[in-house]
Design an enzyme around this catalytic site. Structure first.
Site, PDB file in Angstrom:
ATOM      1  N   MET A  32       0.823  -1.137  -0.489  1.00  0.00           N
ATOM      2  CA  MET A  32       0.189   0.181   0.158  1.00  0.00           C
ATOM      3  C   MET A  32       0.669   1.706  -0.322  1.00  0.00           C
ATOM      4  SD  MET A  32      -3.261  -1.103   1.715  1.00  0.00           S
ATOM      5  CE  MET A  32      -2.387  -0.496   3.776  1.00  0.00           C
ATOM      6  N   HIS A  39       9.545  -3.575   3.008  1.00  0.00           N
ATOM      7  CA  HIS A  39       9.402  -3.186   1.861  1.00  0.00           C
ATOM      8  C   HIS A  39      10.452  -3.211   1.344  1.00  0.00           C
ATOM      9  CE1 HIS A  39       5.899  -0.661   3.226  1.00  0.00           C
ATOM     10  NE2 HIS A  39       5.231  -1.525   2.974  1.00  0.00           N
ATOM     11  N   ASP A 152       2.974  -9.281   9.373  1.00  0.00           N
ATOM     12  CA  ASP A 152       0.574  -9.867   9.168  1.00  0.00           C
ATOM     13  C   ASP A 152       1.084 -11.186   8.851  1.00  0.00           C
ATOM     14  OD1 ASP A 152      -0.781  -6.577   8.086  1.00  0.00           O
ATOM     15  OD2 ASP A 152       1.640  -6.961   7.971  1.00  0.00           O
ATOM     16  N   SER A 188       4.140   1.182   7.642  1.00  0.00           N
ATOM     17  CA  SER A 188       4.117   2.115   7.916  1.00  0.00           C
ATOM     18  C   SER A 188       3.455   3.429   8.555  1.00  0.00           C
ATOM     19  CB  SER A 188       3.434   2.374   5.778  1.00  0.00           C
ATOM     20  OG  SER A 188       3.944   1.511   5.274  1.00  0.00           O
TER      21      SER A 188
END
Ligand code: PAF
Length: 283
Positions: A32, A39, A152, A188
């Protein structure tokens, strides 16, 4: 391949099909945006394993609840693209919401049991949004392999099951959590934290580490391990535990004793910011 940005899903699908036809191994890293080192570790792992690496940047509205942070979710497309190019990425797919969900879109992908507890219970509809957009991104990019972060944990489990159950034929690679030097898992959403909240947020990784230490010392009782982590977190005035649970790592079923691989997973509000983290415990 020259670096390319695609925004139109139809163009992405056509490019994906061309790459497949040419026999190129294609990796996708769905994100996202607002990229951090976590990332970038996904992008580097993807780069090492494929001929073509596609980064997707899409703040997916269907995985946010009505009172969540969709509108203020941090965005920095130019910065993200610069970082992606620095990792040697070939293509960035950056669609907008109207292109991904045209008027009348009404089809959702639902993973049932795995998506029920933890974030699924606290964020109704979240995993249907994730499973739907990930299915669409796999279809559009035609990727052979996809990379997701282990922070996650439940999302990764849901996506693995989605791919298995629907025969999507995409290899799923989970990449270890990347932490700040002081232990805070990269996210984030860390950008929302004030300096004081940032300090208090360290209780999340400290709580998990304390539970892991108790486990290493022989504690197997789930309630005791959860209490160990919970006490450290609850001691922070800005912390409000959304959930803190220790469950079987494969099916996310509840446990009383850790007699098989288990995951301690948590979501904690620090002020208004909801952070997640986890630790896998293996007997
Ligand atoms: O983990 C994320 O950033 C998102 O949930 C994902 C997988 C990109 C789907 O929108």
């Amino acid at each position: 391949m020259n670096f390319e940005i695609i925004r139109d899903p139809r163009l992405m699908r056509a490019r994906g099909e061309d790459l497949r036809r040419d026999g190129r191994r294609v990796a996708v890293v769905p994100t996202m945006g607002y990229l951090h080192d976590g990332h970038l570790s996904l992008l580097r792992a993807a780069r090492a394993s494929a001929d073509v690496v596609i980064l997707t940047i899409f703040v997916n509205p269907t995985q946010f609840g009505p009172n969540e942070d969709l509108a203020r979710y941090p965005r920095d497309e130019d910065g993200d693209l610069a970082k992606a190019r620095g990792c040697g990425i070939d293509l960035a797919f950056c669609p907008d919401a109207a292109a991904m969900y045209p008027p009348g879109a009404q089809t959702f992908v639902e993973v049932r049991e795995l998506a029920r507890p933890l974030c699924g219970e606290k964020r109704p509809g979240h995993f249907a949004g994730v499973a739907t957009v990930v299915t669409k991104l796999f279809n559009l990019t035609q990727a052979n392999v996809a990379f997701f972060g282990a922070k996650d944990f439940q999302q990764l489990a849901v996506i693995r099951r989605l791919v298995r159950d629907l025969d999507l034929g995409v290899e799923i690679v989970g990449v270890p959590i990347v932490r700040e030097p002081d232990g805070l898992a990269m996210s984030s959403r860390n950008a929302y934290l004030s300096a004081d909240e940032r300090r208090q947020a360290l209780a999340l990784s400290a709580g998990l580490a304390a539970a892991e230490a108790a486990f290493a010392a022989g504690e197997r009782d789930v309630a005791a391990l959860v209490a160990t982590a919970g006490a450290l977190i609850a001691a922070q005035p800005a912390a409000r535990i959304d959930y803190l649970e220790l469950r079987d790592a494969d099916e996310l079923a509840p446990l009383e004793r850790v007699d098989r691989p288990a995951v301690m997973a948590l979501a904690v509000f620090i002020g208004k910011t909801r952070l997640i983290d986890n630790r896998v415990l293996r007997p």
